[in-house]
Design an enzyme around this catalytic site. Structure first.
Site, mmCIF file in Angstrom:
data_model
loop_
_atom_site.group_PDB
_atom_site.id
_atom_site.type_symbol
_atom_site.label_atom_id
_atom_site.label_comp_id
_atom_site.label_asym_id
_atom_site.label_seq_id
_atom_site.Cartn_x
_atom_site.Cartn_y
_atom_site.Cartn_z
ATOM 1 N N ASP A 1 2.610 -2.744 -5.174
ATOM 2 C CA ASP A 1 1.586 -2.510 -4.146
ATOM 3 C C ASP A 1 1.257 -1.025 -3.998
ATOM 4 O O ASP A 1 0.444 -0.645 -3.155
ATOM 5 C CB ASP A 1 1.957 -3.157 -2.799
ATOM 6 C CG ASP A 1 3.434 -3.156 -2.487
ATOM 7 O OD1 ASP A 1 4.205 -2.493 -3.202
ATOM 8 O OD2 ASP A 1 3.823 -3.815 -1.501
ATOM 9 N N TYR B 1 0.111 -6.959 -4.904
ATOM 10 C CA TYR B 1 -0.778 -8.049 -4.503
ATOM 11 C C TYR B 1 -2.119 -8.071 -5.225
ATOM 12 O O TYR B 1 -2.942 -8.942 -4.960
ATOM 13 C CB TYR B 1 -0.956 -8.001 -2.963
ATOM 14 C CG TYR B 1 0.408 -8.005 -2.314
ATOM 15 C CD1 TYR B 1 1.187 -9.158 -2.323
ATOM 16 C CD2 TYR B 1 0.974 -6.830 -1.806
ATOM 17 C CE1 TYR B 1 2.483 -9.161 -1.813
ATOM 18 C CE2 TYR B 1 2.265 -6.817 -1.300
ATOM 19 C CZ TYR B 1 3.007 -7.993 -1.298
ATOM 20 O OH TYR B 1 4.281 -7.990 -0.812
ATOM 21 N N HIS C 1 5.950 -0.256 0.530
ATOM 22 C CA HIS C 1 6.431 -0.273 1.911
ATOM 23 C C HIS C 1 7.903 0.142 1.991
ATOM 24 O O HIS C 1 8.673 -0.097 1.058
ATOM 25 C CB HIS C 1 6.294 -1.678 2.503
ATOM 26 C CG HIS C 1 4.908 -2.219 2.480
ATOM 27 N ND1 HIS C 1 4.431 -3.019 1.461
ATOM 28 C CD2 HIS C 1 3.878 -2.067 3.359
ATOM 29 C CE1 HIS C 1 3.180 -3.348 1.710
ATOM 30 N NE2 HIS C 1 2.808 -2.783 2.848
ATOM 31 N N HIS D 1 12.243 -6.384 3.254
ATOM 32 C CA HIS D 1 12.030 -6.257 4.708
ATOM 33 C C HIS D 1 13.030 -7.099 5.510
ATOM 34 O O HIS D 1 13.100 -6.959 6.738
ATOM 35 C CB HIS D 1 10.601 -6.661 5.089
ATOM 36 C CG HIS D 1 9.567 -5.758 4.508
ATOM 37 N ND1 HIS D 1 9.543 -4.404 4.757
ATOM 38 C CD2 HIS D 1 8.511 -5.998 3.670
ATOM 39 C CE1 HIS D 1 8.532 -3.847 4.099
ATOM 40 N NE2 HIS D 1 7.897 -4.788 3.423
ATOM 41 N N ASP E 1 8.794 -0.087 -3.897
ATOM 42 C CA ASP E 1 7.699 -0.840 -3.296
ATOM 43 C C ASP E 1 6.883 0.135 -2.428
ATOM 44 O O ASP E 1 7.407 1.148 -1.962
ATOM 45 C CB ASP E 1 8.281 -1.978 -2.435
ATOM 46 C CG ASP E 1 7.215 -2.903 -1.872
ATOM 47 O OD1 ASP E 1 6.901 -3.907 -2.543
ATOM 48 O OD2 ASP E 1 6.682 -2.626 -0.770
HETATM 49 C C1 SP5 Z 1 7.226 -7.221 0.324
HETATM 50 C C2 SP5 Z 1 6.006 -6.595 0.898
HETATM 51 O O1 SP5 Z 1 5.297 -5.876 0.197
HETATM 52 N N1 SP5 Z 1 5.675 -6.896 2.156
HETATM 53 C C3 SP5 Z 1 4.547 -6.311 2.770
HETATM 54 C C4 SP5 Z 1 4.313 -6.820 4.148
HETATM 55 C C5 SP5 Z 1 3.062 -6.237 4.700
HETATM 56 N N2 SP5 Z 1 2.660 -6.875 5.884
HETATM 57 C C6 SP5 Z 1 1.464 -6.358 6.478
HETATM 58 C C7 SP5 Z 1 0.259 -6.897 5.771
HETATM 59 C C8 SP5 Z 1 -0.962 -6.208 6.246
HETATM 60 C C9 SP5 Z 1 -2.172 -6.796 5.605
HETATM 61 N N3 SP5 Z 1 -3.256 -5.923 5.826
HETATM 62 C C10 SP5 Z 1 -4.509 -6.445 5.400
HETATM 63 C C11 SP5 Z 1 -5.474 -5.312 5.396
HETATM 64 C C12 SP5 Z 1 -6.839 -5.802 5.024
HETATM 65 N N4 SP5 Z 1 -7.697 -4.653 4.952
HETATM 66 ZN ZN ZN Z 2 5.378 -3.880 -0.183
#
Ligand code: SP5
Ligand code: ZN
Length: 372
Positions: A296, A335, A209, A171, A207
């Site tokens: 993820d 995660y 994302h 990112h 990934d």
């Molecule tokens: C490297 C990578 O995988 N970065 C991911 C960044 C995501 N950031 C947003 C996280 C959103 C967390 N959402 C929590 C939802 C609980 N239901």
């Molecule tokens: Zn990710």
């Protein structure tokens, strides 16, 4: 397979992140890398190398030096301002609408780094979910060295090397950190490989994302092809990039390929997208692929919505290696801590053409049951 690892990542350990203004238990924690290291050690088929320090030039080849200076000094500035929190997160971001109607020249002049550290974190940051702590800079520098050392080993003749990078990187853009990422390990490695070989390089980003930072860094580049499979940004982070019609510009036109998938995507649809991504990579010359490897996409991941299984990771690793190119495989997200070790082991064994046998001692079974 050789694995590049350093305990230096332990300096960046996070307990809390903010999500939509709420403090929640952090996702991108040190335990992730330790789980993977433990599983690869238990496997017996992996050997470990310490990273070699590479210095700052490889970083500023893809990042603004101002970002490096901000990250280096951010924690001491945060301390100096006596902010009573264990991590730094931004106050205000320069939303593009703040500058609506102003010329590009005016925006370049006025939208500059302020003094207050919450404003600085907004200037350089994408989101509020990438907490910065005392050891962030040293760990992020070490993650870059892990990636560059993995690239060196591959350039030295290894067919595939895994860089256990943490914090992750995809990112992070030229002038921006975010999404748990500070320096773009994969982009820095790809740039170093192009520099060392003069060849074109492909980046395969699997990934969950979209790797907005990697896309941004190579957007106008004809020598680095970026191919990403990820959650449709209409539904998930990073929201504002990652659509199929983003194909690059100038010399980079046609070198950026986004394959967004719907929430809930399962093994079958994901493997079909993998085949498409590998076709796109195969269509351009080059002998090295940098893989941005996230877990993820796993069915039990707490922030992803896909339904991938451990068996799918083995198959994706196998198909990626079957292109016959050398692989610099770098960890990004993932995660669900109990499954990370097995999923990494499955992917990497697939990439080596080895079968996958679940470790009985993993304490983890498909579907989330914890073995006795
Ligand atoms: C490297 C990578 O995988 N970065 C991911 C960044 C995501 N950031 C947003 C996280 C959103 C967390 N959402 C929590 C939802 C609980 N239901
Ligand atoms: Zn990710």
């Amino acid at each position: 397979m050789r694995v590049v690892y350093t305990p230096a990542h332990l300096a960046h350990d996070i307990t809390i992140e903010t999500w939509m203004g709420m403090p929640i238990p952090a996702n991108e924690v040190a335990e992730r890398a330790e789980r993977i290291r433990g599983a690869l050690e238990a496997d017996g088929g992996f050997t470990f190398d310490e990273p070699v320090e590479h210095g700052e030039a490889a970083i500023t080849a893809v990042h603004d030096a101002g970002l490096v200076r901000f990250l280096e000094a951010a924690w001491s500035r945060h301390r100096a301002q006596r902010i009573p929190r264990p991590f730094l997160s931004a106050d205000t971001y320069p939303n593009r609408a703040m500058f609506e109607g102003m010329s590009t020249e005016a925006v370049d002049r006025l939208a500059r780094e302020p003094v207050q550290v919450g404003g600085r974190a907004g200037f350089w940051g994408l989101d509020s979910a990438a907490p910065l702590v005392a050891g962030t800079y040293s760990a992020a520098r070490a993650a870059v060295d892990v990636a560059l050392t993995a690239a060196d080993l591959v350039l030295g003749g290894e067919p595939a090397v895994f860089g256990l990078c943490r914090p992750p990187g995809h990112h992070a853009a030229r002038s921006m950190y975010g999404g748990y990422c500070f320096f773009n390990n994969a982009a820095i490695a790809a740039e170093a490989i192009v520099g060392a070989t003069g060849e074109r390089v492909a980046i395969l980003d699997v990934d969950y994302h979209h790797g907005n930072g990697t896309q941004q860094i190579f957007w106008r580049r004809g020598d680095v092809r970026y191919v990403s499979i990820h959650a449709d940004p209409d539904h998930d982070y990073p929201y504002f990039l990652g659509r199929a019609d983003e194909t690059g510009e100038g010399p980079g036109e046609g070198e950026n390929c986004n394959l967004p998938l719907a929430p809930g995507t399962d093994d079958g649809a994901y493997l079909a997208a993998t085949d498409r991504a590998l076709e796109v990579i195969d269509a351009a010359p080059g002998s090295v692929i940098v893989v941005s490897l996230g877990f993820d996409t796993y069915g039990l991941d707490p922030i992803g919505t896909f339904g991938l299984t451990t068996a799918a990771y083995h198959e994706i690793g196998r198909r990626t290696a079957a292109l016959g190119r050398r692989l610099v495989i770098l960890l990004e997200g993932g995660y669900h801590r109990p499954s990370l070790g097995e999923n990494a082991r499955a992917w990497l064994r697939g990439a080596e053409g080895r079968p996958f046998d679940p470790l009985p001692a993993a304490g983890f079974e498909e579907g989330g049951a914890v073995a006795g």
